[in-house]
Each structure stands twice: as C-alpha cells, then as structure tokens.
Design a protein around this motif. Structure first.
Motif, short mmCIF file in Angstrom:
data_model
loop_
_atom_site.label_atom_id
_atom_site.label_comp_id
_atom_site.label_asym_id
_atom_site.label_seq_id
_atom_site.Cartn_x
_atom_site.Cartn_y
_atom_site.Cartn_z
N PRO A 45 0.81 -1.22 0.00
CA PRO A 45 0.00 0.00 0.00
C PRO A 45 0.85 1.28 0.00
CG PRO A 45 -0.12 -1.11 2.12
CD PRO A 45 0.59 -2.04 1.19
N GLU A 46 2.07 1.19 0.50
CA GLU A 46 2.95 2.35 0.52
C GLU A 46 3.36 2.78 -0.89
OE1 GLU A 46 5.70 -1.23 0.75
OE2 GLU A 46 3.69 -0.71 1.45
N LEU A 47 3.15 1.92 -1.87
CA LEU A 47 3.49 2.24 -3.26
C LEU A 47 2.29 2.75 -4.04
CD1 LEU A 47 5.80 -0.79 -4.14
CD2 LEU A 47 6.48 1.52 -3.48
N LYS A 48 1.23 3.10 -3.33
CA LYS A 48 -0.01 3.53 -3.97
C LYS A 48 0.22 4.59 -5.05
CE LYS A 48 -3.33 6.37 -2.31
NZ LYS A 48 -4.24 6.92 -1.35
N ASN A 49 1.09 5.54 -4.77
CA ASN A 49 1.32 6.63 -5.72
C ASN A 49 2.56 6.43 -6.60
OD1 ASN A 49 -0.95 8.12 -4.86
ND2 ASN A 49 0.20 8.82 -3.08
N ALA A 50 3.24 5.32 -6.43
CA ALA A 50 4.43 5.05 -7.25
C ALA A 50 3.99 4.74 -8.68
CB ALA A 50 5.21 3.87 -6.68
N LYS A 51 4.69 5.30 -9.62
CA LYS A 51 4.41 5.05 -11.03
C LYS A 51 5.38 3.97 -11.50
CE LYS A 51 3.29 9.83 -11.22
NZ LYS A 51 4.05 10.10 -10.00
N ILE A 52 4.82 2.82 -11.85
CA ILE A 52 5.64 1.67 -12.21
C ILE A 52 5.23 1.16 -13.59
CG2 ILE A 52 6.39 -0.65 -11.54
CD1 ILE A 52 5.64 0.13 -8.63
N LYS A 90 15.16 1.17 -10.79
CA LYS A 90 14.71 2.52 -10.44
C LYS A 90 14.99 3.39 -11.66
CE LYS A 90 15.05 5.92 -6.73
NZ LYS A 90 14.53 6.97 -7.52
N ALA A 91 14.02 4.15 -12.05
CA ALA A 91 14.20 5.01 -13.23
C ALA A 91 15.15 6.16 -12.90
CB ALA A 91 12.84 5.56 -13.68
N ASN A 92 16.14 6.36 -13.76
CA ASN A 92 17.02 7.52 -13.59
C ASN A 92 16.35 8.74 -14.22
OD1 ASN A 92 17.46 7.37 -16.38
ND2 ASN A 92 19.36 6.21 -16.15
N ASP A 93 17.00 9.88 -14.13
CA ASP A 93 16.41 11.12 -14.64
C ASP A 93 16.09 11.05 -16.14
OD1 ASP A 93 16.44 12.28 -12.16
OD2 ASP A 93 18.30 13.39 -12.49
N LEU A 94 16.95 10.39 -16.91
CA LEU A 94 16.71 10.28 -18.35
C LEU A 94 15.45 9.43 -18.62
CD1 LEU A 94 17.46 10.72 -21.32
CD2 LEU A 94 18.96 8.71 -21.12
N VAL A 95 15.36 8.30 -17.97
CA VAL A 95 14.18 7.43 -18.15
C VAL A 95 12.92 8.15 -17.69
CG1 VAL A 95 13.08 5.28 -17.40
CG2 VAL A 95 15.50 5.28 -18.07
N ARG A 96 13.01 8.85 -16.57
CA ARG A 96 11.85 9.60 -16.08
C ARG A 96 11.41 10.63 -17.13
NH1 ARG A 96 10.38 9.22 -10.72
NH2 ARG A 96 9.61 11.35 -10.72
N GLU A 126 2.86 11.72 -15.15
CA GLU A 126 3.17 13.12 -15.41
C GLU A 126 4.65 13.45 -15.28
OE1 GLU A 126 1.36 16.75 -13.27
OE2 GLU A 126 -0.31 15.60 -14.11
N GLU A 127 5.29 12.90 -14.24
CA GLU A 127 6.71 13.17 -14.02
C GLU A 127 7.57 11.98 -14.43
OE1 GLU A 127 7.26 14.51 -10.01
OE2 GLU A 127 5.52 15.81 -10.14
N GLY A 128 7.02 11.07 -15.18
CA GLY A 128 7.76 9.87 -15.59
C GLY A 128 7.61 8.77 -14.55
N TYR A 129 8.09 7.60 -14.90
CA TYR A 129 7.96 6.44 -14.02
C TYR A 129 9.02 6.45 -12.94
CZ TYR A 129 4.39 4.56 -17.03
OH TYR A 129 3.23 4.37 -17.72
N ASP A 130 8.67 5.88 -11.78
CA ASP A 130 9.60 5.74 -10.67
C ASP A 130 10.40 4.45 -10.80
OD1 ASP A 130 8.73 8.07 -9.09
OD2 ASP A 130 6.84 6.97 -8.95
N PHE A 131 9.74 3.40 -11.28
CA PHE A 131 10.37 2.09 -11.44
C PHE A 131 9.93 1.47 -12.76
CE2 PHE A 131 9.72 2.47 -6.80
CZ PHE A 131 11.02 2.30 -6.35
N ILE A 132 10.79 0.58 -13.27
CA ILE A 132 10.46 -0.21 -14.45
C ILE A 132 10.66 -1.68 -14.06
CG2 ILE A 132 11.00 -0.71 -16.87
CD1 ILE A 132 10.83 2.20 -17.03
#
Length: 164
Positions: free
Chosen positions: A25-32, A54-60, A69-75
């Motif tokens: 549940p702590e990942l509710k807002n994580a974009k994966i 973990k997405a780096n700045d380029l991937v984000r 909106e701000e790109g993915y946090d994880f892939i």
C-alpha cells in the motif's frame, strides 16, 4: 530490427495492480511501468525471470506522459517466455518479489522511492509466504531455461535440415 521489450497486456496490469495494492500500500502513488523482456537475460549464471530498476532522470524524462506526469519511478521487466508458461500463482510470486525490492522513504526530499537488495538470497517475508513452495524461483527459472534451450535446439535442427 526487433525491439527487446513490449508492453504487457491489460490482464498482466490488472494482476500487477492487485498485488501492489494488496501487499504494498505504501506504493499507492508510485508510477511503475511493467514490460515484457523478449530476450533471455542471465545474471550470475541464472536466467532472470523478473527485474526491477529505479528510473534515472533520463528514463523519467522519456517516460513522461498522461499516465506518469513526471515519468515512471520504477520499471519492471518480466521474461515473456517464462510468463507465458507459468501459473498465476507463480506470476504473483514474481511480481511480489520484484516489488519487495522497493522502499518508501518519507524523509526523502526529492524522490521517496528507493531500491533495496535481498535481506538474504530472497526476502524474509517471501520465504515466510512461500513455505509451501520454497524453491519456486529455481523451479520457474529452470523451466524458462529449458524453454530457451529447446528453442535453440529447434533452430539448430532447422538450420541443419536447410543445409542438407
């Protein structure tokens, strides 16, 4: 040129969202972003059936869109051959295992999402949850490796026949 990755189906995403909400549940807002890996990947001599990065700045930046909106946090990448040949129970185990690599740091000023390594060869929580099938990862990896080997042998046999 064939691409290495493809988007997973909506069915996979439904399963992923269910696992994420039920266990993390702590990942509710994580974009994966979840993708199928179409080629065999090995690490430490073993086939990789799932992987989280973990997405780096380029991937984000490259993944900015309406959903993220701000790109993915994880892939997360899932070996497609593996996925296509295992049970839903094993699929849930893979997704849950990959999500165990995440942590949420409330104190972080920029990005609260972090990656963590195994607490042992697996995660204590997963060992506990998989007592009925403690060697599931080995079983699934061996199955996947066997599929790749059979395909390789079939290609070699086909080449041999074409050469005759």
């Amino acid at each position: 040129m064939a691409l290495r990755y493809e988007d997973v189906s909506e069915t996979v995403m439904e399963m992923f969202r269910k696992v994420k909400s039920q266990y993390f549940p702590e990942l509710k807002n994580a974009k994966i972003k979840v993708l199928f890996d179409l080629k065999k990947r090995k690490s430490g001599g073993h086939v990789v059936v799932g992987r989280i990065m973990k997405a780096n700045d380029l991937v984000r930046h490259l993944t900015k869109n309406g959903n993220a909106e701000e790109g993915y946090d994880f892939i997360i990448t899932l070996d497609k051959k593996c996925w296509d040949h295992i049970t839903d129970e094993d699929r849930v185990k893979i997704l849950r295992h990959e999500l165990r690599h995440t942590s949420y740091d409330l104190e972080s000023e920029d990005n609260p999402y972090k990656l963590v390594d195994h607490s042992i060869l697996d995660f204590y929580e997963e060992v506990e949850m998989n007592q009925g099938d403690p060697r599931w990862r080995e079983r699934v990896a061996t199955l996947t490796e066997d599929i790749y080997e059979q395909e390789k042998e079939a290609r070699l046999e086909k080449k041999k026949k074409a050469g005759n």
